[in-house]
Design a protein around this motif. Structure first.
Motif, PDB file in Angstrom:
ATOM      1  N   SER A  67       0.776  -1.251   0.242  1.00 58.69           N
ATOM      2  CA  SER A  67      -0.091   0.127  -0.075  1.00 58.69           C
ATOM      3  C   SER A  67       0.822   1.215   0.001  1.00 58.69           C
ATOM      4  O   SER A  67       1.997   1.263   0.700  1.00 58.69           O
ATOM      5  CB  SER A  67      -0.850  -0.021   1.293  1.00 58.69           C
ATOM      6  N   LEU A  68       0.337   2.322  -0.687  1.00 62.06           N
ATOM      7  CA  LEU A  68       0.876   3.667  -0.837  1.00 62.06           C
ATOM      8  C   LEU A  68       0.688   4.438   0.380  1.00 62.06           C
ATOM      9  O   LEU A  68       1.534   5.097   0.873  1.00 62.06           O
ATOM     10  CB  LEU A  68       0.741   4.348  -1.983  1.00 62.06           C
ATOM     11  N   SER A  69      -0.473   4.022   0.738  1.00 64.54           N
ATOM     12  CA  SER A  69      -0.954   4.857   2.075  1.00 64.54           C
ATOM     13  C   SER A  69      -0.680   4.223   3.495  1.00 64.54           C
ATOM     14  O   SER A  69      -0.180   3.153   3.365  1.00 64.54           O
ATOM     15  CB  SER A  69      -2.477   5.048   2.118  1.00 64.54           C
ATOM     16  N   GLU A  70      -0.479   5.128   4.425  1.00 64.35           N
ATOM     17  CA  GLU A  70      -0.050   4.781   5.764  1.00 64.35           C
ATOM     18  C   GLU A  70      -1.082   3.726   6.504  1.00 64.35           C
ATOM     19  O   GLU A  70      -0.957   3.199   7.454  1.00 64.35           O
ATOM     20  CB  GLU A  70       0.601   5.866   6.411  1.00 64.35           C
ATOM     21  N   ARG A  71      -2.301   4.177   5.937  1.00 59.61           N
ATOM     22  CA  ARG A  71      -3.466   3.534   7.019  1.00 59.61           C
ATOM     23  C   ARG A  71      -3.731   2.250   6.400  1.00 59.61           C
ATOM     24  O   ARG A  71      -3.437   1.604   5.441  1.00 59.61           O
ATOM     25  CB  ARG A  71      -4.976   4.531   6.652  1.00 59.61           C
ATOM     26  N   ALA A  72      -4.108   1.644   7.454  1.00 63.44           N
ATOM     27  CA  ALA A  72      -4.582   0.350   7.557  1.00 63.44           C
ATOM     28  C   ALA A  72      -6.021   0.143   6.746  1.00 63.44           C
ATOM     29  O   ALA A  72      -6.835   1.168   6.892  1.00 63.44           O
ATOM     30  CB  ALA A  72      -4.868  -0.335   8.924  1.00 63.44           C
ATOM     31  N   ASP A  87     -13.360   3.997   9.509  1.00 64.97           N
ATOM     32  CA  ASP A  87     -13.679   5.235   8.475  1.00 64.97           C
ATOM     33  C   ASP A  87     -13.657   4.731   6.870  1.00 64.97           C
ATOM     34  O   ASP A  87     -14.661   5.034   6.248  1.00 64.97           O
ATOM     35  CB  ASP A  87     -12.832   6.201   8.544  1.00 64.97           C
ATOM     36  N   ASN A  88     -12.761   4.012   6.911  1.00 61.19           N
ATOM     37  CA  ASN A  88     -12.604   3.279   5.390  1.00 61.19           C
ATOM     38  C   ASN A  88     -13.739   2.513   5.117  1.00 61.19           C
ATOM     39  O   ASN A  88     -14.344   2.305   4.061  1.00 61.19           O
ATOM     40  CB  ASN A  88     -11.238   2.274   5.402  1.00 61.19           C
ATOM     41  N   MET A  89     -14.245   1.881   6.009  1.00 55.02           N
ATOM     42  CA  MET A  89     -15.235   0.567   6.000  1.00 55.02           C
ATOM     43  C   MET A  89     -16.473   1.277   5.664  1.00 55.02           C
ATOM     44  O   MET A  89     -17.420   1.112   4.869  1.00 55.02           O
ATOM     45  CB  MET A  89     -15.200  -0.393   7.223  1.00 55.02           C
ATOM     46  N   LEU A  90     -16.885   2.410   6.501  1.00 54.01           N
ATOM     47  CA  LEU A  90     -17.922   3.310   6.383  1.00 54.01           C
ATOM     48  C   LEU A  90     -18.073   3.980   4.919  1.00 54.01           C
ATOM     49  O   LEU A  90     -19.001   4.057   4.215  1.00 54.01           O
ATOM     50  CB  LEU A  90     -18.073   4.374   7.313  1.00 54.01           C
ATOM     51  N   LEU A  91     -16.721   4.565   4.542  1.00 54.46           N
ATOM     52  CA  LEU A  91     -16.848   4.873   3.072  1.00 54.46           C
ATOM     53  C   LEU A  91     -17.204   3.703   2.118  1.00 54.46           C
ATOM     54  O   LEU A  91     -17.895   4.204   1.022  1.00 54.46           O
ATOM     55  CB  LEU A  91     -15.144   5.521   3.015  1.00 54.46           C
ATOM     56  N   LEU A  92     -17.000   2.561   2.433  1.00 52.00           N
ATOM     57  CA  LEU A  92     -16.907   1.881   1.557  1.00 52.00           C
ATOM     58  C   LEU A  92     -18.484   1.450   1.493  1.00 52.00           C
ATOM     59  O   LEU A  92     -19.147   1.172   0.477  1.00 52.00           O
ATOM     60  CB  LEU A  92     -16.292   0.393   2.063  1.00 52.00           C
ATOM     61  N   LEU A  93     -19.213   1.441   2.582  1.00 49.25           N
ATOM     62  CA  LEU A  93     -20.611   1.018   2.613  1.00 49.25           C
ATOM     63  C   LEU A  93     -21.470   2.169   1.903  1.00 49.25           C
ATOM     64  O   LEU A  93     -22.297   2.155   1.020  1.00 49.25           O
ATOM     65  CB  LEU A  93     -21.190   1.078   4.048  1.00 49.25           C
ATOM     66  N   LYS A  94     -20.860   3.581   1.935  1.00 48.76           N
ATOM     67  CA  LYS A  94     -21.527   4.606   1.233  1.00 48.76           C
ATOM     68  C   LYS A  94     -21.229   4.518  -0.204  1.00 48.76           C
ATOM     69  O   LYS A  94     -22.065   4.637  -1.136  1.00 48.76           O
ATOM     70  CB  LYS A  94     -20.843   6.086   1.727  1.00 48.76           C
ATOM     71  N   TRP A 154     -25.589  14.018   5.737  1.00 52.33           N
ATOM     72  CA  TRP A 154     -25.819  13.941   7.176  1.00 52.33           C
ATOM     73  C   TRP A 154     -25.393  12.359   7.599  1.00 52.33           C
ATOM     74  O   TRP A 154     -25.485  11.398   6.974  1.00 52.33           O
ATOM     75  CB  TRP A 154     -27.343  13.875   7.113  1.00 52.33           C
ATOM     76  N   ASP A 155     -25.223  12.162   8.774  1.00 58.34           N
ATOM     77  CA  ASP A 155     -24.849  10.973   9.356  1.00 58.34           C
ATOM     78  C   ASP A 155     -25.413  10.595  10.793  1.00 58.34           C
ATOM     79  O   ASP A 155     -25.389  11.483  11.527  1.00 58.34           O
ATOM     80  CB  ASP A 155     -23.321  10.611   9.131  1.00 58.34           C
ATOM     81  N   ILE A 156     -25.383   9.365  11.075  1.00 59.47           N
ATOM     82  CA  ILE A 156     -25.539   8.991  12.646  1.00 59.47           C
ATOM     83  C   ILE A 156     -24.432   8.014  12.615  1.00 59.47           C
ATOM     84  O   ILE A 156     -23.976   7.165  12.012  1.00 59.47           O
ATOM     85  CB  ILE A 156     -26.563   7.918  12.581  1.00 59.47           C
ATOM     86  N   PHE A 157     -23.496   8.393  13.582  1.00 62.03           N
ATOM     87  CA  PHE A 157     -22.428   7.634  14.173  1.00 62.03           C
ATOM     88  C   PHE A 157     -21.523   7.214  12.923  1.00 62.03           C
ATOM     89  O   PHE A 157     -21.014   6.254  12.857  1.00 62.03           O
ATOM     90  CB  PHE A 157     -22.664   6.333  14.934  1.00 62.03           C
ATOM     91  N   GLY A 158     -21.526   8.397  12.019  1.00 67.49           N
ATOM     92  CA  GLY A 158     -20.437   8.076  10.927  1.00 67.49           C
ATOM     93  C   GLY A 158     -20.999   7.310   9.571  1.00 67.49           C
ATOM     94  O   GLY A 158     -20.582   7.414   8.576  1.00 67.49           O
ATOM     95  N   VAL A 159     -22.291   6.823   9.764  1.00 69.54           N
ATOM     96  CA  VAL A 159     -23.112   6.114   8.578  1.00 69.54           C
ATOM     97  C   VAL A 159     -23.905   7.165   8.151  1.00 69.54           C
ATOM     98  O   VAL A 159     -24.782   7.883   8.490  1.00 69.54           O
ATOM     99  CB  VAL A 159     -24.124   5.100   9.350  1.00 69.54           C
TER     100      VAL A 159
END
Lengths: 503, 333
Positions: free
Chosen positions: B34-39, B44-51, B170-175
Motif C-alpha cells: 500500500s502507498l498509504s499509511e492507513r490500515a 472510516d474506510n469501511m464506512l466509506l465503503l458502505l457509502k 448527514w450521518d448517524i455515528f458516521g454512517v
C-alpha cells in the motif's frame, strides 16, 4: 341414488386446434359424493378436457355448468373460486419452497399488510399432513422430497379448500402401494363430504376399486358413461380402444447370436443398484417397471449420459467405459429416447436432416455437406421403415407420432449399431402405428440387432420381448422368459413381490 | 435432508467467507504494497465503503427481486441517469425556485415517480406482450438512454443546492445518508421477500411459473409490481447519489445493470430464478466494493480490478455449479 344436483356438468364441449378436433361434443356430469373415472388412451383428449375445465383453454362450443349455473372459466383463479380443485399429473410444485408454501400456493394465509401468517400456515399444513400420514413436515423443502412424496404434497392441495369438485389427474403414477391406500382414504373422505371427484387414470384395478361411474373418451369423442359395478376391464378397454386389449405374448424367437452387451453389478447412486443382465444379438429384452424404477436411467447409463458408480459394462466380451454419447455411438450403441420430441428430434428441421444428424460430419463433399449422400440415406430408410412423408423437405414437427418415431429409429439404424435401446417406443402414438413399431422392433431383432425395449405398457413388453426384466425401486426383481411370464407374476414382480425363482 | 442443509449452509455462507478472505488479504497485502499509511480495515474506510456501494447496492436489491422472478432488468442504469436529470433539472424550474428549499422533497418526488413510471412501462410490456424481459429491457435501456441524451445533449445537467448536499452527507455515528438508505432498502425488501405473500409468490413464480399459474397467482400483475419496484429503487439510488454530487453526465449509470447483476449472482441468486436472497445480494455488493477498494489500496488500476472481478465471478459460478451437481448420478447434458 335420488335425484341429485350435479356439482359440475359439461355439455357438448368442442375444442379444435389447427388440424385437430381435440374434443368433439364431450359431455360429462359429476354428482356430489361420487368418484367418476375419466378414461381414454393417450391423446384421447382427457387433458384437453381438463384444461378447458380449468379455463386454460376456452371451448369453441358447449357449456360448463357449475351448480346449475352456466359459467365461463377465465382461468385457474376462477375455477378455484368456483370450488374446482385440480391435482395435476405433472408435478406442479415450486421445488425451492417449503411444503407448506406449496400446498397453500396462491392462497397463503395472511395477517394484516399482506404478511404471511406463518403460525397458521404451519398449523393448517401439519393438520393436513397428519391426515395423509406422511413422513415430512410443513417446513421441509419440496425439492428434497422423493417424487412420490412430492405427489403427496400435490394431493394435499385438495384438502386446503372447501372444494365442490376435485379433479385428480393420474395421481398414482408414482405412488407406492402404501401411499395409494392413503390416497384412497383421502378420496373416500372427500366423497363422504359430498365432494364430486373426477379421477383420471390408466390403471384399471384402481378404477374398479374406487370409482362409481366411468366415462370414456376416444379420439376426442365421448364414448359413453357406464356404472363401474356393471362393467369389467374388458368392457372398458373395448370402449377405449374400440377393440379388445391384446395381451398376447411374443412367441416367435429368432436365432440368437453371441452376447452383444453384458452388464455386471451396475449401480448409479440412488437410482439403481447392482443391475446385471445380458442381451444377445437377435434378442429383444423388455424392461418393465413403474415410473422411477430406474429403467430409463439404465438406458441413459449405457448411452453414456450418466456415469455408473459401480459395475462394469462388457461389449463383445470386452470391458468398456462409456463416457459420453459419442463413445456410445462409436461402440455401436444407439438410444431412441423416451421424450421423442424433446430429446430425439429437432422438430423444426426437415426429415432428411434429422435422420443424418449424428453423421452429418462425415457426409461431406470437400468443405460442404453432401446433399446427395444425405438424401440417399434418407431414401434408403424411408423405404426400409415405410416412413410416410411427402418428401424429405417436410418438417419433422408436422409428421404423425408414429412417423416421427420411425425417423428417430432410422437415424440410429443408419449408424449401423450393434445395440439398439428404445425407451417408451410408442408413447403418444396411435394404435395403428403402435403395432407397426412393434413389428419393426421384432424385425430388427431378426436382422441380428440386440434390442433393449424400456416400456411402461404391459401389452407392449409382452408383445415384443423375448425376455422381460422386471424392475422395482432400482433393482431387478426377476427376469422372465416369454414362456413363463404371465400378467399376474409380472405385476407382482414390479410391485416388489419376489415370487418364484429369482433371476 | 442433512446434506441438503449442509450444502445450503455452504452456499449461503460462501459469500461471507469470501468477504472475510478479502478483508484478511487486503489487510496483509496492504502492509507490503500500500502507498498509504492507513490500515485497510479502518472504521472510516469501511464506512466509506458502505457509502460507495450504495448506488449499485440499492439497484442490486431490486434486481434480486426481479431475478428471483426469473426476469432481468437491463434498463436500470438508464433509469438511474434519467431520474437524476429529472431531479436536478426540476430544481431550476421557475416555480420550483420560488419554493426555496421546499423544492427539494418535490424534486425527489419527481425523480422517484419517473423511476416508478419507467419501471411500470417495462412491466406492462413484459406482462401484455409476453416478450422476454431481457429483450424488453434491452430495448428500454437503449430507449431510456436516448431520452437522457435528448434532454441535454452531451452536456452535463447540474444544480447545486447546499441544503440538499447537507442532507446527503448527514450521518448517524458516521454512517452517512446513502449508506443508511441502502441498509434500510435492503432491510425492507428482505422483510418483504421473506415475510409477505407477495415475496413468497415471487419465489414461486420464478421457480415454477406453471405451478404459480395453476395456483391462481396472477403472474403478470405480480411481475409488474416488481418492475415498478426496481424502477423506483433505481430512482432512489439516483436521488441519494446526486443529492450529494449535484451534477449528472448523460453517460452516468452505464453498466450499472451489469454490476448489479454481478452482485446479485455473486450473492447466490439463480439466473433462472426461483432462488436467491437479499442477504446474499448484500454480501455480493459488499464483496465487489471491497475488491475494488482493496485492489485500489494495493495500487492496482481500474483495468486490473475489472479483470479480477470478472475472473472471480466465473470462478464463483463454477463452484456453485459443482456444489449443485448431485454427484455421479447427474444426467450429462
Amino acid at each position: 341414488m335420488t335425484e341429485q344436483t350435479p356439482v359440475l356438468r359439461l355439455e357438448g364441449i368442442v375444442k379444435t386446434f389447427p388440424g385437430v378436433r381435440a374434443l368433439d361434443g364431450v359431455s360429462l356430469t359429476l354428482l356430489p359424493g361420487e368418484v367418476h373415472a375419466l378414461m381414454g388412451e393417450n391423446g384421447a383428449g382427457k387433458s384437453t378436457l381438463m384444461k378447458v375445465l380449468g379455463g386454460i383453454y376456452q371451448p369453441d362450443e358447449g357449456q360448463i355448468i357449475v351448480d346449475e349455473q352456466p359459467v365461463v372459466m377465465s382461468g385457474p383463479l376462477e375455477a378455484k373460486a368456483k370450488g374446482i380443485v385440480f391435482i395435476h399429473q405433472e408435478l406442479s410444485l415450486a421445488t425451492e419452497l417449503s411444503v407448506a408454501e406449496n400446498i397453500y400456493l396462491g392462497e397463503l394465509p395472511r395477517k394484516r399488510f399482506g404478511l404471511v401468517d406463518w403460525a397458521q400456515l404451519e398449523a393448517n399444513t401439519n393438520k393436513i399432513l397428519k391426515k395423509l400420514n406422511v413422513g415430512f413436515n410443513a417446513k421441509t423443502r419440496v425439492g428434497s422430497l422423493s417424487i412420490a412424496n412430492q405427489q403427496m404434497v400435490e394431493i394435499a392441495r385438495a384438502l386446503t379448500v372447501d372444494a365442490k369438485a376435485v379433479i385428480f389427474d393420474e395421481p398414482t403414477a408414482s405412488l407406492t402401494d402404501a401411499e395409494k391406500v392413503v390416497l384412497f382414504e383421502v378420496i373416500a373422505d372427500l366423497q363422504s363430504q359430498g365432494v364430486g371427484i373426477a379421477y383420471i387414470s390408466h390403471r384399471m384395478e384402481e378404477i374398479f376399486k374406487i370409482t362409481d361411474r366411468i366415462s370414456v373418451l376416444r379420439d376426442g369423442q365421448y364414448q359413453g358413461t357406464v356404472n363401474a359395478a356393471e362393467t369389467d376391464e374388458e368392457g372398458v378397454t373395448q370402449m377405449m380402444i374400440g377393440r379388445k386389449l391384446d395381451l398376447s405374448r411374443n412367441e416367435s424367437h429368432h436365432e440368437l447370436g453371441e452376447v452383444a452387451i453384458e452388464v455386471r453389478g451396475l449401480s448409479c447412486g440412488n437410482l439403481y443398484h447392482d443391475v446385471s443382465f445380458e442381451v444377445r444379438r437377435g434378442e429383444v429384452v423388455g424392461f418393465y417397471g413403474l415410473v422411477g424404477a430406474g429403467r430409463t436411467e439404465i438406458a441413459e447409463t449405457l448411452f453414456g449420459l450418466r456415469n455408473p458408480s459401480a459395475g462394469t459394462i462388457l461389449m463383445n466380451g470386452e470391458e468398456v467405459t462409456i463416457q459420453s454419447p459419442a463413445d456410445a455411438i462409436a461402440r455401436g450403441i444407439s438410444l431412441v429416447p423416451e421424450d421423442r420430441k424433446g430429446q430425439g428430434l429437432v422438430l423444426g428441421m426437415n426429415c432428411r436432416d434429422n435422420m443424418t444428424l449424428p453423421q452429418v460430419g462425415d457426409l461431406t463433399a470437400g468443405p460442404f455437406v453432401s446433399d446427395g449422400a444425405e438424401v440417399a440415406i434418407f431414401d434408403q430408410y424411408r423405404d426400409k421403415l415405410d416412413i410416410r412423408t411427402p418428401g424429405w423437405r417436410q418438417t419433422v414437427g408436422n409428421l404423425s407420432g408414429g412417423n416421427q418415431q420411425k425417423i428417430v429409429i432410422g437415424k440410429w439404424l443408419s449408424m449401423h449399431p450393434n445395440v439398439l435401446i428404445v425407451d417408451e417406443p410408442t408413447r403418444g402414438i396411435d394404435v395403428g402405428s403402435k403395432s407397426e413399431i412393434h413389428n419393426l422392433i421384432r424385425e430388427l431383432a431378426a436382422q441380428g440387432y440386440a434390442v433393449i425395449v424400456v416400456s411402461s405398457e404391459m401389452p407392449e413388453v409382452l408383445h415384443v420381448s423375448d425376455r422381460i426384466v422386471a424392475m422395482y425401486m432400482g433393482r431387478i426383481i426377476r427376469t422372465f422368459t416369454s414362456e413363463e411370464v404371465t400378467e399376474d407374476n409380472l405385476i407382482q414382480a414390479i410391485s416388489g413381490i419376489e415370487g418364484g425363482k429369482v433371476a | 435432508m442433512k446434506s441438503d442443509n449442509m450444502s445450503n449452509l455452504i452456499k449461503n455462507g460462501a459469500i461471507w467467507g469470501f468477504i472475510v478472505l478479502e478483508l484478511i488479504f487486503f489487510q496483509v497485502a496492504g502492509e507490503f504494497w500500500s502507498l498509504s499509511e492507513r490500515a485497510f480495515m479502518d472504521l472510516d474506510n469501511m464506512l466509506l465503503l458502505l457509502k460507495q456501494s450504495a448506488p449499485i447496492g440499492i439497484i442490486a436489491v431490486g434486481m434480486t427481486v426481479i431475478m428471483i422472478n426469473g426476469n432481468i432488468d437491463l434498463s436500470v442504469g438508464a433509469i438511474y441517469a434519467l431520474c437524476a436529470i429529472v431531479m436536478l433539472d426540476s430544481m431550476s424550474w421557475p416555480f420550483m425556485e420560488s419554493l426555496g428549499d421546499w423544492a427539494i422533497p418535490l424534486a425527489w418526488l419527481f425523480a422517484l415517480l419517473t423511476g416508478a413510471v419507467l419501471g411500470l412501462i417495462n412491466g406492462v410490456i413484459v406482462w401484455k406482450t409476453g416478450v422476454d424481459a431481457f429483450i424488453v429491457t434491452l430495448g428500454s435501456m437503449l430507449g431510456y438512454r436516448g431520452l437522457v441524451f435528448m434532454y441535454n445533449g452531451e452536456n452535463p445537467t447540474y444544480h447545486l443546492n447546499w441544503t440538499m448536499v447537507d442532507i446527503a452527507e448527514w450521518d448517524i455515528f458516521g454512517v452517512e445518508t446513502p449508506a443508511l438508505v441502502f441498509l434500510a432498502v435492503a432491510l425492507i425488501v428482505w422483510f418483504v421477500m421473506t415475510r409477505t405473500v407477495h415475496g413468497r409468490n415471487a419465489y414461486a413464480v420464478g421457480n415454477n411459473r406453471e405451478a404459480a399459474v395453476n395456483a391462481a397467482i396472477r403472474v403478470g400483475p405480480h411481475m409488474l409490481i416488481n418492475f415498478v419496484l426496481i424502477g423506483f429503487l433505481a430512482a432512489l439510488s439516483a436521488v441519494t447519489f446526486y443529492s450529494g454530487s449535484g451534477s449528472v453526465n448523460p453517460n452516468d449509470g452505464m453498466l450499472f445493470e451489469l454490476w448489479a447483476i454481478t452482485a446479485v449472482v455473486l450473492g447466490g441468486t439463480k439466473l433462472i430464478g426461483g432462488a436467491g436472497s437479499i442477504v446474499g445480494t448484500f454480501g455480493g455488493v459488499i464483496a465487489i466494493q471491497l475488491l475494488r477498494k482493496g485492489l485500489g489500496h494495493i495500487g492496482a488500476d481500474t483495468a486490473t480490478v475489472n479483470l479480477v472481478i470478472g475472473l472471480i465471478l466465473i470462478a464463483v459460478l463454477f463452484l456453485d455449479r459443482q456444489l449443485n451437481v448431485k454427484g455421479k448420478e447427474e444426467l450429462k447434458v
